[in-house]
Design a protein around this motif. Structure first.
Motif, PDB file in Angstrom:
ATOM      1  N   VAL A  11     -19.249  -7.588   7.918  1.00 53.68           N
ATOM      2  CA  VAL A  11     -19.047  -6.432   8.790  1.00 53.68           C
ATOM      3  C   VAL A  11     -17.994  -5.498   8.192  1.00 53.68           C
ATOM      4  N   ALA A  12     -16.928  -6.068   7.624  1.00 56.11           N
ATOM      5  CA  ALA A  12     -15.887  -5.239   7.012  1.00 56.11           C
ATOM      6  C   ALA A  12     -16.444  -4.425   5.842  1.00 56.11           C
ATOM      7  N   VAL A  13     -17.253  -5.053   4.997  1.00 55.99           N
ATOM      8  CA  VAL A  13     -17.841  -4.345   3.846  1.00 55.99           C
ATOM      9  C   VAL A  13     -18.823  -3.284   4.331  1.00 55.99           C
ATOM     10  N   ALA A  14     -19.636  -3.624   5.329  1.00 55.83           N
ATOM     11  CA  ALA A  14     -20.608  -2.666   5.860  1.00 55.83           C
ATOM     12  C   ALA A  14     -19.905  -1.462   6.476  1.00 55.83           C
ATOM     13  N   ASP A  15     -18.786  -1.679   7.164  1.00 54.21           N
ATOM     14  CA  ASP A  15     -18.048  -0.581   7.791  1.00 54.21           C
ATOM     15  C   ASP A  15     -17.320   0.270   6.753  1.00 54.21           C
ATOM     16  N   CYS A  16     -16.746  -0.390   5.734  1.00 52.70           N
ATOM     17  CA  CYS A  16     -15.995   0.348   4.713  1.00 52.70           C
ATOM     18  C   CYS A  16     -16.915   1.038   3.700  1.00 52.70           C
ATOM     19  N   GLY A  17     -18.080   0.496   3.481  1.00 56.75           N
ATOM     20  CA  GLY A  17     -19.008   1.065   2.529  1.00 56.75           C
ATOM     21  C   GLY A  17     -18.774   0.641   1.096  1.00 56.75           C
ATOM     22  N   ASN A  18     -17.789  -0.217   0.872  1.00 51.72           N
ATOM     23  CA  ASN A  18     -17.539  -0.739  -0.475  1.00 51.72           C
ATOM     24  C   ASN A  18     -16.691  -2.010  -0.374  1.00 51.72           C
ATOM     25  N   ARG A  20     -14.123  -2.969  -2.387  1.00 48.82           N
ATOM     26  CA  ARG A  20     -12.687  -2.851  -2.660  1.00 48.82           C
ATOM     27  C   ARG A  20     -11.887  -2.557  -1.394  1.00 48.82           C
ATOM     28  N   ASP A  21     -12.325  -1.569  -0.606  1.00 48.32           N
ATOM     29  CA  ASP A  21     -11.599  -1.231   0.628  1.00 48.32           C
ATOM     30  C   ASP A  21     -11.668  -2.369   1.645  1.00 48.32           C
ATOM     31  N   ALA A  22     -12.820  -3.035   1.696  1.00 50.75           N
ATOM     32  CA  ALA A  22     -12.950  -4.159   2.622  1.00 50.75           C
ATOM     33  C   ALA A  22     -12.024  -5.297   2.233  1.00 50.75           C
ATOM     34  N   ALA A  23     -11.909  -5.554   0.927  1.00 50.59           N
ATOM     35  CA  ALA A  23     -11.016  -6.618   0.459  1.00 50.59           C
ATOM     36  C   ALA A  23      -9.572  -6.316   0.827  1.00 50.59           C
ATOM     37  N   ALA A  51     -28.037  -1.971  -2.624  1.00 51.37           N
ATOM     38  CA  ALA A  51     -27.592  -2.007  -4.019  1.00 51.37           C
ATOM     39  C   ALA A  51     -26.251  -2.708  -4.108  1.00 51.37           C
ATOM     40  N   ASP A  52     -25.819  -2.984  -5.342  1.00 52.02           N
ATOM     41  CA  ASP A  52     -24.560  -3.704  -5.548  1.00 52.02           C
ATOM     42  C   ASP A  52     -23.351  -2.918  -5.053  1.00 52.02           C
ATOM     43  N   ARG A  53     -23.464  -1.587  -4.938  1.00 51.12           N
ATOM     44  CA  ARG A  53     -22.313  -0.783  -4.509  1.00 51.12           C
ATOM     45  C   ARG A  53     -22.005  -0.971  -3.017  1.00 51.12           C
ATOM     46  N   LYS A  54     -22.906  -1.558  -2.277  1.00 51.50           N
ATOM     47  CA  LYS A  54     -22.706  -1.969  -0.880  1.00 51.50           C
ATOM     48  C   LYS A  54     -22.461  -0.811   0.085  1.00 51.50           C
ATOM     49  N   HIS A  55     -22.951   0.388  -0.235  1.00 48.15           N
ATOM     50  CA  HIS A  55     -22.726   1.493   0.690  1.00 48.15           C
ATOM     51  C   HIS A  55     -23.939   1.773   1.580  1.00 48.15           C
ATOM     52  N   THR A  56     -25.061   1.070   1.325  1.00 52.00           N
ATOM     53  CA  THR A  56     -26.254   1.270   2.150  1.00 52.00           C
ATOM     54  C   THR A  56     -26.819  -0.088   2.565  1.00 52.00           C
ATOM     55  N   LEU A  57     -27.001  -0.251   3.854  1.00 53.52           N
ATOM     56  CA  LEU A  57     -27.548  -1.499   4.384  1.00 53.52           C
ATOM     57  C   LEU A  57     -29.066  -1.497   4.342  1.00 53.52           C
ATOM     58  N   THR A  58     -29.632  -2.676   4.152  1.00 53.78           N
ATOM     59  CA  THR A  58     -31.075  -2.838   4.317  1.00 53.78           C
ATOM     60  C   THR A  58     -31.381  -2.846   5.815  1.00 53.78           C
TER      61      THR A  58
END
Length: 299
Positions: A11-18, A20-23, A51-58
């Motif tokens: 959820v943190a990665v999905a909200d941040c879009g990347n 690094r910021d989620a970490a 994609a690996d950049r994690k800014h778009t959810l399936t």
């Protein structure tokens, strides 16, 4: 099984879009977050990001994020409640106490507890000492405050304070004119109204007085009404005489053994709940500072 921690990372990665910021938000390393996401996707069996950049959810990732948020919200609420119960901030406490304690000592303690711990629920039952013992032994209440139980009871007694007995009579009664503590023989010839509290102590003289009594009352209101009506005199714990009608008075007794020791009543080998422990601590502090009773040495 999907772990709450892995869903929280997702959820943190999905909200941040990347990542690094989620970490940074989670206080984890980028590699740790990446590994957690991979393990989560492996567990689910399908990708959550396009994609690996994690800014778009399936499409699956969008649904999982919504469900994960609901699950984590409920998980956090549940953990907060568990913590509150474990620290005595929530829960139900059932107490049985003798009437004098319930009326004179408990109101201040319970009011403070409810103010400081609004999630707590308290059920108070006031009754005589034998009934307090039975309620604790039967598990109907968690803690009692009363006189010491007999050795046959599977109960633990933790002494709190001593409460000397006093004679209660009308102010116009002959015994009210006494200038010294009353001896048992001074009561001879006067009608004694017996009550349950006098079973907490016994001397030969007192036993004879109670045996000769033609009147008894169990309820405190009825007992004091009888004394006020001139039906006789009675003997009560000192604590019970602090709030009486103005036409009644209480007199000291010369017999120093005429007292009851009041304490906590608990079932043996029973671990007290956190809320019970918190209550016991507050009650001990209150009686130690109130000056209303003579505190005993407590374990």
């Amino acid at each position: 099984m999907l772990r709450p921690h892995a869903l929280r990372v997702f959820v943190a990665v999905a909200d941040c879009g990347n990542i690094r910021d989620a970490a940074a938000q989670l206080g984890r390393t980028v590699s740790a977050v990446s590994m957690t996401l991979k393990q989560l996707e492996d567990r689910i069996g399908a990708p959550l990001f396009e994609a690996d950049r994690k800014h778009t959810l399936t499409p699956l990732g969008t649904e999982v994020r919504k469900l994960a948020r609901d699950l984590l919200r409920e998980h956090d609420r549940t953990m907060e409640r568990i913590t509150a119960i474990a620290t005595g901030q929530e829960g139900v406490l059932r107490i049985a106490a003798v009437p004098s304690v319930a009326a004179q000592l408990l109101p201040a303690v319970l009011t403070e507890m409810l103010a400081r711990q609004p999630g707590v629920q308290i059920e108070l039952l006031d009754t005589d000492t034998p009934s307090v013992h039975a309620l604790v032994a039967g598990g109907e209440v968690e803690i009692g405050i009363a006189g010491k139980p007999g050795p046959a009871r599977d109960l633990e007694f933790m002494p709190l304070f001593n409460d000397p007995f006093r004679l209660v009579c009308r102010r116009d009664h002959p015994l009210a004119a006494a200038t010294a503590p009353l001896r048992w023989q001074d009561l001879q010839g006067h009608r004694l109204i017996s009550n349950k509290s006098t079973t907490d102590f016994a001397t030969a003289d007192d036993a004879r007085l109670r045996a000769a009594s033609a009147l008894s009352a169990r309820n405190m209101i009825s007992l004091l009404a009888l004394v006020g009506a001139g039906a006789g005199v009675t003997i009560l714990p000192g604590l019970a005489t602090r709030s009486m009608q103005p036409d009644l008075c209480s007199m000291a007794l010369a017999d120093r053994a005429a007292l009851r020791t009041v304490g906590f009543i608990l079932r043996q080998k029973n671990t007290p709940s956190p809320i019970s422990t918190a209550f016991q601590r507050r009650f001990r502090k209150m009686i130690a500072t109130s000056g209303l009773v003579s505190v005993t040495a407590a374990p």
